[in-house]
Design a protein around this motif. Structure first.
Motif, PDB file in Angstrom:
ATOM      1  N   PHE A 119      22.344  -0.170  11.569  1.00  0.00           N
ATOM      2  CA  PHE A 119      22.961   1.164  11.448  1.00  0.00           C
ATOM      3  C   PHE A 119      22.192   2.011  10.430  1.00  0.00           C
ATOM      4  O   PHE A 119      22.639   2.248   9.319  1.00  0.00           O
ATOM      5  CB  PHE A 119      24.446   1.009  11.117  1.00  0.00           C
ATOM      6  CG  PHE A 119      25.203   0.324  12.226  1.00  0.00           C
ATOM      7  CD1 PHE A 119      25.390   0.956  13.447  1.00  0.00           C
ATOM      8  CD2 PHE A 119      25.696  -0.964  12.076  1.00  0.00           C
ATOM      9  CE1 PHE A 119      26.071   0.327  14.495  1.00  0.00           C
ATOM     10  CE2 PHE A 119      26.376  -1.604  13.112  1.00  0.00           C
ATOM     11  CZ  PHE A 119      26.563  -0.958  14.323  1.00  0.00           C
ATOM     12  N   HIS A 120      21.052   2.453  10.884  1.00  0.00           N
ATOM     13  CA  HIS A 120      20.022   3.031  10.005  1.00  0.00           C
ATOM     14  C   HIS A 120      20.236   4.506   9.664  1.00  0.00           C
ATOM     15  O   HIS A 120      19.409   5.088   8.974  1.00  0.00           O
ATOM     16  CB  HIS A 120      18.636   2.819  10.633  1.00  0.00           C
ATOM     17  CG  HIS A 120      18.470   3.448  11.983  1.00  0.00           C
ATOM     18  ND1 HIS A 120      17.241   3.767  12.511  1.00  0.00           N
ATOM     19  CD2 HIS A 120      19.385   3.826  12.916  1.00  0.00           C
ATOM     20  CE1 HIS A 120      17.397   4.300  13.713  1.00  0.00           C
ATOM     21  NE2 HIS A 120      18.682   4.338  13.986  1.00  0.00           N
ATOM     22  N   HIS A 121      21.307   5.123  10.190  1.00  0.00           N
ATOM     23  CA  HIS A 121      21.583   6.528   9.843  1.00  0.00           C
ATOM     24  C   HIS A 121      22.628   6.665   8.734  1.00  0.00           C
ATOM     25  O   HIS A 121      23.042   7.776   8.421  1.00  0.00           O
ATOM     26  CB  HIS A 121      22.052   7.310  11.071  1.00  0.00           C
ATOM     27  CG  HIS A 121      21.076   7.328  12.206  1.00  0.00           C
ATOM     28  ND1 HIS A 121      19.744   7.652  12.037  1.00  0.00           N
ATOM     29  CD2 HIS A 121      21.231   7.063  13.529  1.00  0.00           C
ATOM     30  CE1 HIS A 121      19.128   7.579  13.213  1.00  0.00           C
ATOM     31  NE2 HIS A 121      20.008   7.217  14.137  1.00  0.00           N
ATOM     32  N   CYS A 157      12.057   0.429  14.943  1.00  0.00           N
ATOM     33  CA  CYS A 157      11.527   0.837  16.248  1.00  0.00           C
ATOM     34  C   CYS A 157      12.603   1.480  17.137  1.00  0.00           C
ATOM     35  O   CYS A 157      12.425   1.585  18.343  1.00  0.00           O
ATOM     36  CB  CYS A 157      10.890  -0.359  16.953  1.00  0.00           C
ATOM     37  SG  CYS A 157       9.360  -0.887  16.163  1.00  0.00           S
ATOM     38  N   ASP A 158      13.710   1.873  16.544  1.00  0.00           N
ATOM     39  CA  ASP A 158      14.684   2.688  17.268  1.00  0.00           C
ATOM     40  C   ASP A 158      14.013   4.031  17.579  1.00  0.00           C
ATOM     41  O   ASP A 158      13.133   4.474  16.847  1.00  0.00           O
ATOM     42  CB  ASP A 158      15.914   2.888  16.372  1.00  0.00           C
ATOM     43  CG  ASP A 158      17.092   3.501  17.103  1.00  0.00           C
ATOM     44  OD1 ASP A 158      17.973   2.731  17.551  1.00  0.00           O
ATOM     45  OD2 ASP A 158      17.152   4.747  17.219  1.00  0.00           O
ATOM     46  N   VAL A 159      14.418   4.684  18.669  1.00  0.00           N
ATOM     47  CA  VAL A 159      13.766   5.953  19.043  1.00  0.00           C
ATOM     48  C   VAL A 159      14.071   7.061  18.036  1.00  0.00           C
ATOM     49  O   VAL A 159      13.351   8.059  17.958  1.00  0.00           O
ATOM     50  CB  VAL A 159      14.162   6.378  20.480  1.00  0.00           C
ATOM     51  CG1 VAL A 159      15.542   7.026  20.524  1.00  0.00           C
ATOM     52  CG2 VAL A 159      13.112   7.318  21.079  1.00  0.00           C
ATOM     53  N   HIS A 160      15.144   6.869  17.254  1.00  0.00           N
ATOM     54  CA  HIS A 160      15.530   7.874  16.260  1.00  0.00           C
ATOM     55  C   HIS A 160      15.026   7.473  14.869  1.00  0.00           C
ATOM     56  O   HIS A 160      15.021   6.289  14.528  1.00  0.00           O
ATOM     57  CB  HIS A 160      17.060   8.026  16.238  1.00  0.00           C
ATOM     58  CG  HIS A 160      17.629   8.359  17.582  1.00  0.00           C
ATOM     59  ND1 HIS A 160      18.242   7.415  18.392  1.00  0.00           N
ATOM     60  CD2 HIS A 160      17.636   9.527  18.267  1.00  0.00           C
ATOM     61  CE1 HIS A 160      18.609   8.007  19.532  1.00  0.00           C
ATOM     62  NE2 HIS A 160      18.254   9.275  19.486  1.00  0.00           N
ATOM     63  N   HIS A 161      14.620   8.468  14.105  1.00  0.00           N
ATOM     64  CA  HIS A 161      14.090   8.219  12.762  1.00  0.00           C
ATOM     65  C   HIS A 161      15.117   7.495  11.868  1.00  0.00           C
ATOM     66  O   HIS A 161      16.309   7.817  11.907  1.00  0.00           O
ATOM     67  CB  HIS A 161      13.724   9.564  12.126  1.00  0.00           C
ATOM     68  CG  HIS A 161      13.230   9.466  10.722  1.00  0.00           C
ATOM     69  ND1 HIS A 161      14.023   9.780   9.641  1.00  0.00           N
ATOM     70  CD2 HIS A 161      12.043   9.064  10.222  1.00  0.00           C
ATOM     71  CE1 HIS A 161      13.321   9.592   8.523  1.00  0.00           C
ATOM     72  NE2 HIS A 161      12.117   9.168   8.852  1.00  0.00           N
ATOM     73  N   ALA A 258      16.983  -0.335  21.304  1.00  0.00           N
ATOM     74  CA  ALA A 258      16.644  -0.403  22.738  1.00  0.00           C
ATOM     75  C   ALA A 258      16.403   0.987  23.314  1.00  0.00           C
ATOM     76  O   ALA A 258      16.095   1.120  24.497  1.00  0.00           O
ATOM     77  CB  ALA A 258      17.779  -1.105  23.492  1.00  0.00           C
ATOM     78  N   ASP A 259      16.507   2.026  22.469  1.00  0.00           N
ATOM     79  CA  ASP A 259      16.484   3.383  23.021  1.00  0.00           C
ATOM     80  C   ASP A 259      15.125   4.066  23.186  1.00  0.00           C
ATOM     81  O   ASP A 259      15.081   5.197  23.682  1.00  0.00           O
ATOM     82  CB  ASP A 259      17.487   4.288  22.274  1.00  0.00           C
ATOM     83  CG  ASP A 259      17.383   4.202  20.762  1.00  0.00           C
ATOM     84  OD1 ASP A 259      16.391   3.641  20.263  1.00  0.00           O
ATOM     85  OD2 ASP A 259      18.308   4.708  20.086  1.00  0.00           O
ATOM     86  N   PRO A 260      13.979   3.426  22.866  1.00  0.00           N
ATOM     87  CA  PRO A 260      12.713   4.016  23.313  1.00  0.00           C
ATOM     88  C   PRO A 260      12.492   3.851  24.839  1.00  0.00           C
ATOM     89  O   PRO A 260      11.502   4.318  25.379  1.00  0.00           O
ATOM     90  CB  PRO A 260      11.640   3.226  22.540  1.00  0.00           C
ATOM     91  CG  PRO A 260      12.357   2.601  21.402  1.00  0.00           C
ATOM     92  CD  PRO A 260      13.742   2.315  21.919  1.00  0.00           C
ATOM     93  N   ALA A 299      20.525  -2.035  16.476  1.00  0.00           N
ATOM     94  CA  ALA A 299      20.562  -0.563  16.463  1.00  0.00           C
ATOM     95  C   ALA A 299      20.969   0.014  17.821  1.00  0.00           C
ATOM     96  O   ALA A 299      21.798  -0.565  18.525  1.00  0.00           O
ATOM     97  CB  ALA A 299      19.236  -0.015  15.963  1.00  0.00           C
ATOM     98  N   GLY A 300      20.339   1.144  18.217  1.00  0.00           N
ATOM     99  CA  GLY A 300      20.826   1.910  19.374  1.00  0.00           C
ATOM    100  C   GLY A 300      20.335   1.418  20.716  1.00  0.00           C
ATOM    101  O   GLY A 300      19.461   0.550  20.811  1.00  0.00           O
ATOM    102  N   GLY A 301      20.895   2.008  21.769  1.00  0.00           N
ATOM    103  CA  GLY A 301      20.536   1.683  23.148  1.00  0.00           C
ATOM    104  C   GLY A 301      21.539   2.354  24.067  1.00  0.00           C
ATOM    105  O   GLY A 301      22.702   1.970  24.062  1.00  0.00           O
ATOM    106  N   TYR A 302      21.082   3.360  24.799  1.00  0.00           N
ATOM    107  CA  TYR A 302      21.997   4.212  25.574  1.00  0.00           C
ATOM    108  C   TYR A 302      21.482   4.388  26.997  1.00  0.00           C
ATOM    109  O   TYR A 302      21.536   5.488  27.559  1.00  0.00           O
ATOM    110  CB  TYR A 302      22.165   5.570  24.874  1.00  0.00           C
ATOM    111  CG  TYR A 302      22.365   5.418  23.385  1.00  0.00           C
ATOM    112  CD1 TYR A 302      23.621   5.144  22.862  1.00  0.00           C
ATOM    113  CD2 TYR A 302      21.270   5.470  22.516  1.00  0.00           C
ATOM    114  CE1 TYR A 302      23.795   4.947  21.502  1.00  0.00           C
ATOM    115  CE2 TYR A 302      21.438   5.274  21.149  1.00  0.00           C
ATOM    116  CZ  TYR A 302      22.695   5.011  20.654  1.00  0.00           C
ATOM    117  OH  TYR A 302      22.863   4.802  19.312  1.00  0.00           O
ATOM    118  N   ALA A 303      20.964   3.314  27.568  1.00  0.00           N
ATOM    119  CA  ALA A 303      20.417   3.394  28.929  1.00  0.00           C
ATOM    120  C   ALA A 303      21.511   3.852  29.894  1.00  0.00           C
ATOM    121  O   ALA A 303      22.685   3.522  29.704  1.00  0.00           O
ATOM    122  CB  ALA A 303      19.876   2.031  29.351  1.00  0.00           C
TER     123      ALA A 303
HETATM  124 ZN   LIG Z   1      18.691   5.351  18.138  1.00  0.00          ZN
END
Ligand SMILES: [Zn+2]
Length: 329
Positions: A119-121, A157-161, A258-260, A299-303
């Motif tokens: 949870f990097h944000h 390596c999440d797509v978000h900074h 997983a979101d890249p 972290a994220g992933g919204y496929a």
């Molecule tokens: Zn993300």
């Protein structure tokens, strides 16, 4: 049985109702890992929630009090982008406990995966972007406090900074400067660097995406829209090489978003499922080659199809398994 442990609890489920964040993914990943015999029941460890003392190693007393008493302001709650509830707070304390356990197990076994977290944000004094508590930062600070590590490196390596990570571990003097790098005709990302303290932070992300304000990581790779497998792997390799020329961490914390993925609803990069697995393999290979323990969070992933997100996360465990077997063989 795997040569490393997976950390999971059914309590990772986030009670957020219908939401773009697929809170059921943790349960689905756990099931899929068992069904496909990637892992067995005895490979999993059940975490305990982090203590308030652990959380306070990163977060402010004021923020923790607001979370525990349900007194966030409407604006603070809006920034979270997930509905506040005491159950939500419990799930985040548990995720942080899971990352502490995974970091401890990584130090013992070389690799450990938290089937959650990342949870990097989350910032010391507020949460945002579905992130309430920065579990990875809590784990790093706890292991430092226990004298188990002095330094760490986050590879995000999440797509978000990784804005929360940068805010927590950055803040060192010096202005970002461009990093010399070979591109050879590729669409060039904008790469910036900043001095590191005891935690070196790398973020490889899509430039034109949330968050709007990106505080400086030790290395930021601001990727242009639509970057695919080959270029992404090139720039990740480049960032890791640069990082290890400057810094020797005791623990590598891999934030394996997983979101890249090309089919992601909140991402604008174009990696394939196979490319994402190669990304995981690269990180594990680097950890192995340098004998640095690797702790993983998801972290994220919204496929569009949540099964793809599950596959990408399961592949990270598979890549870890293959990396361990290569070492054993
Ligand atoms: Zn993300």
């Amino acid at each position: 049985m795997l040569p490393f442990r997976l950390v999971y609890s059914s309590g990772y489920y986030l009670p957020i109702g219908e939401h773009v964040f697929p809170a059921q993914k943790y349960r689905q990943i756990h099931q899929r890992l068992l069904q496909e015999h990637i892992a067995a029941a005895e490979d999993f460890l059940e975490p305990q929630p982090a203590s308030d003392e652990d959380i306070l190693l990163v977060h402010t007393g004021d923020y923790v009090r607001k979370l525990k008493t349900g007194t966030l302001s409407p604006l603070e709650e809006m920034q979270l982008e997930v509905p506040y509830s005491p159950e939500l707070v419990r799930a985040f304390w548990l995720a942080a406990g899971g990352s502490i356990l995974a970091a401890e197990r990584a130090m013992a076994d070389g690799i450990a995966v938290n089937i959650g977290g990342g949870f990097h944000h989350a910032f010391p004094d507020h949460g945002e972007g579905f992130c309430v508590i920065h579990d990875v930062a809590v784990a790093i600070r706890r292991l430092q406090k226990d004298g188990k590590i002095k330094t760490a490196m986050t590879v995000d390596c999440d797509v978000h900074h990784g804005n929360g990570t940068a805010a927590i571990f950055g803040g060192h003097a010096g202005s970002p400067a461009p990093l010399p790098s070979s591109a050879g005709g590729r669409a060039k990302p904008r790469i910036t660097t900043a001095p590191a303290g005891d935690v070196f932070t790398i973020s490889l992300h899509q430039q034109n995406n949330y968050p709007a304000w990106k505080p400086p990581s030790s290395i930021d790779v601001n990727l242009p829209d639509g970057v695919g497998d080959v270029d992404y792997l090139h720039w990740l390799d480049n960032a890791l090489s640069s990082a290890f020329r400057q810094f020797q961490p005791d623990l590598l914390c891999y934030i394996a978003g997983a979101d890249p993925y090309r089919e992601d609803q909140l991402g604008g990069l174009a990696l394939t499922i196979e490319g994402l697995k190669q990304r995981d393999e690269l990180v594990f290979r680097v950890g192995r080659a340098r004998q640095i323990p690797v702790m993983v969070t998801f972290a994220g992933g919204y496929a569009r199809n949540v099964e793809d997100t599950v596959t990408i996360h399961c592949n990270t465990v598979l890549a870890a398994k293959e990396a361990s077997q290569r070492k054993a063989g």
